[in-house]
Design an enzyme around this catalytic site. Sequence first.
Site, PDB file in Angstrom:
ATOM      1  N   ASP A  44       8.038 -21.821 -20.720  1.00  0.00           N
ATOM      2  CA  ASP A  44       8.337 -23.055 -20.130  1.00  0.00           C
ATOM      3  C   ASP A  44       9.752 -23.853 -20.441  1.00  0.00           C
ATOM      4  O   ASP A  44      10.221 -24.664 -20.169  1.00  0.00           O
ATOM      5  CB  ASP A  44       7.375 -24.127 -20.377  1.00  0.00           C
ATOM      6  CG  ASP A  44       7.208 -24.671 -21.855  1.00  0.00           C
ATOM      7  OD1 ASP A  44       7.981 -23.768 -22.819  1.00  0.00           O
ATOM      8  OD2 ASP A  44       6.390 -25.270 -22.382  1.00  0.00           O
ATOM      9  N   SER A  45      10.496 -22.893 -21.261  1.00  0.00           N
ATOM     10  CA  SER A  45      11.843 -23.091 -21.218  1.00  0.00           C
ATOM     11  C   SER A  45      12.719 -23.134 -20.015  1.00  0.00           C
ATOM     12  O   SER A  45      13.680 -23.605 -19.764  1.00  0.00           O
ATOM     13  CB  SER A  45      12.606 -22.073 -22.391  1.00  0.00           C
ATOM     14  OG  SER A  45      12.133 -20.624 -21.730  1.00  0.00           O
ATOM     15  N   ASP A  83       3.566 -19.026 -19.725  1.00  0.00           N
ATOM     16  CA  ASP A  83       3.473 -20.093 -20.703  1.00  0.00           C
ATOM     17  C   ASP A  83       2.909 -21.159 -20.176  1.00  0.00           C
ATOM     18  O   ASP A  83       3.284 -21.690 -19.083  1.00  0.00           O
ATOM     19  CB  ASP A  83       5.184 -20.298 -21.194  1.00  0.00           C
ATOM     20  CG  ASP A  83       5.308 -20.807 -22.763  1.00  0.00           C
ATOM     21  OD1 ASP A  83       4.117 -21.037 -23.329  1.00  0.00           O
ATOM     22  OD2 ASP A  83       6.312 -21.237 -22.845  1.00  0.00           O
ATOM     23  N   LYS A 113       0.450 -17.773 -22.949  1.00  0.00           N
ATOM     24  CA  LYS A 113       0.776 -18.334 -24.140  1.00  0.00           C
ATOM     25  C   LYS A 113       0.535 -19.735 -24.325  1.00  0.00           C
ATOM     26  O   LYS A 113       0.894 -20.350 -23.303  1.00  0.00           O
ATOM     27  CB  LYS A 113       2.343 -17.985 -24.566  1.00  0.00           C
ATOM     28  CG  LYS A 113       2.941 -18.708 -25.666  1.00  0.00           C
ATOM     29  CD  LYS A 113       4.303 -18.218 -26.277  1.00  0.00           C
ATOM     30  CE  LYS A 113       5.231 -18.823 -25.500  1.00  0.00           C
ATOM     31  NZ  LYS A 113       5.209 -20.378 -26.069  1.00  0.00           N
ATOM     32  N   GLU A 115       0.767 -23.307 -27.252  1.00  0.00           N
ATOM     33  CA  GLU A 115       1.328 -23.975 -28.637  1.00  0.00           C
ATOM     34  C   GLU A 115       0.504 -24.542 -29.137  1.00  0.00           C
ATOM     35  O   GLU A 115      -0.735 -25.342 -28.927  1.00  0.00           O
ATOM     36  CB  GLU A 115       2.533 -24.959 -28.325  1.00  0.00           C
ATOM     37  CG  GLU A 115       3.572 -24.372 -27.348  1.00  0.00           C
ATOM     38  CD  GLU A 115       4.847 -25.132 -27.265  1.00  0.00           C
ATOM     39  OE1 GLU A 115       4.805 -26.400 -27.880  1.00  0.00           O
ATOM     40  OE2 GLU A 115       5.953 -24.892 -26.677  1.00  0.00           O
ATOM     41  N   GLU A 182       8.231 -20.174 -34.338  1.00  0.00           N
ATOM     42  CA  GLU A 182       9.699 -20.467 -33.684  1.00  0.00           C
ATOM     43  C   GLU A 182      10.341 -21.352 -34.901  1.00  0.00           C
ATOM     44  O   GLU A 182       9.685 -22.261 -35.376  1.00  0.00           O
ATOM     45  CB  GLU A 182       9.471 -21.269 -32.613  1.00  0.00           C
ATOM     46  CG  GLU A 182      10.552 -21.803 -32.055  1.00  0.00           C
ATOM     47  CD  GLU A 182      10.606 -22.314 -30.624  1.00  0.00           C
ATOM     48  OE1 GLU A 182       9.924 -22.093 -29.975  1.00  0.00           O
ATOM     49  OE2 GLU A 182      11.753 -22.994 -30.134  1.00  0.00           O
TER      50      GLU A 182
END
Length: 276
Positions: A44-45, A83, A113, A115, A182
């Site tokens: 999602d960057s 993501d 993925k 978080e 991270e």
Amino acid sequence: MRVTINQIKEMKQKGEKITMLTAYDYATAKIVDEVGVPLILVGDSLGMVVLGYESTIPVTMEEMIHHTKAVARGTKQAMVIGDMPFMTYHISVDDALRNAARFIQEAGAQAVKLEGGVTVAEKVRRVVECGMPVMGHIGLTPQSIHQLGGHKIQGKSPEAAANMLEDARALEQAGAFAIVLETVPAQLATLISQAVSVPTIGIGAGIGCDGQVQVINDILGSFADFVPKHAKQYAKLTDIIRKAVAEYYDEVKVGSFPTDKQSFFMDDGIIAALKK
Ligand code: KIV
């Protein structure tokens, strides 16, 4: 045949380092895939390095699905990981299942993925039980940037370090096949990597992780707004692109582009007849 989660887990057992890179479009994904990188994350960057948002928070499912489809079309061997954007798996297990399924069924990803650690473990467990591989992500979790108070190193205090280890164990037990760490001190990332059986993939987490992930724009030097400390620029594409665009601009202005080499021609007689 695409890379499988079992192959990724075996790489940890054999002590073979795991490479992961982000990609957001067909052409870039094709190159990354051809080089043999086994894990491609449609991060999602995307929101920051491609779409120009200030953070990853505004990124939507529709944007992620659109770009994941392009990456899936550009790849043959890599596992494509989608993501899950902010708030697409937080509210309920149902949401997590529905949105994870969109990545796998609609976009062509092989894994997702998300978080978080302990707080998302139940969702991870249900998504995995439904046959969709999940990669965890702990440490600096950019979707919680306002709660974390900025891009800070995570896990430095004794409690924060213990919580992160607990998060990693919760993800392992929930069935995550790998865990991104991270912006974590190298010593803590090494300890976590040794404590869990699933591979850890570090970004700003030192050499002791089982693998490394980078945002492709950071290693290519194609995103000039911000270069994180954890990134190494293997190229400076912004300089190359700027030079090429400036040359094109100048040549069009002075009339030296296009030349005959870039032009198409026809019988002059037809033009002469048209003129009459
Ligand atoms: O969105 C992303 O690119 C990521 C990586 C930095 C792990 O989450």
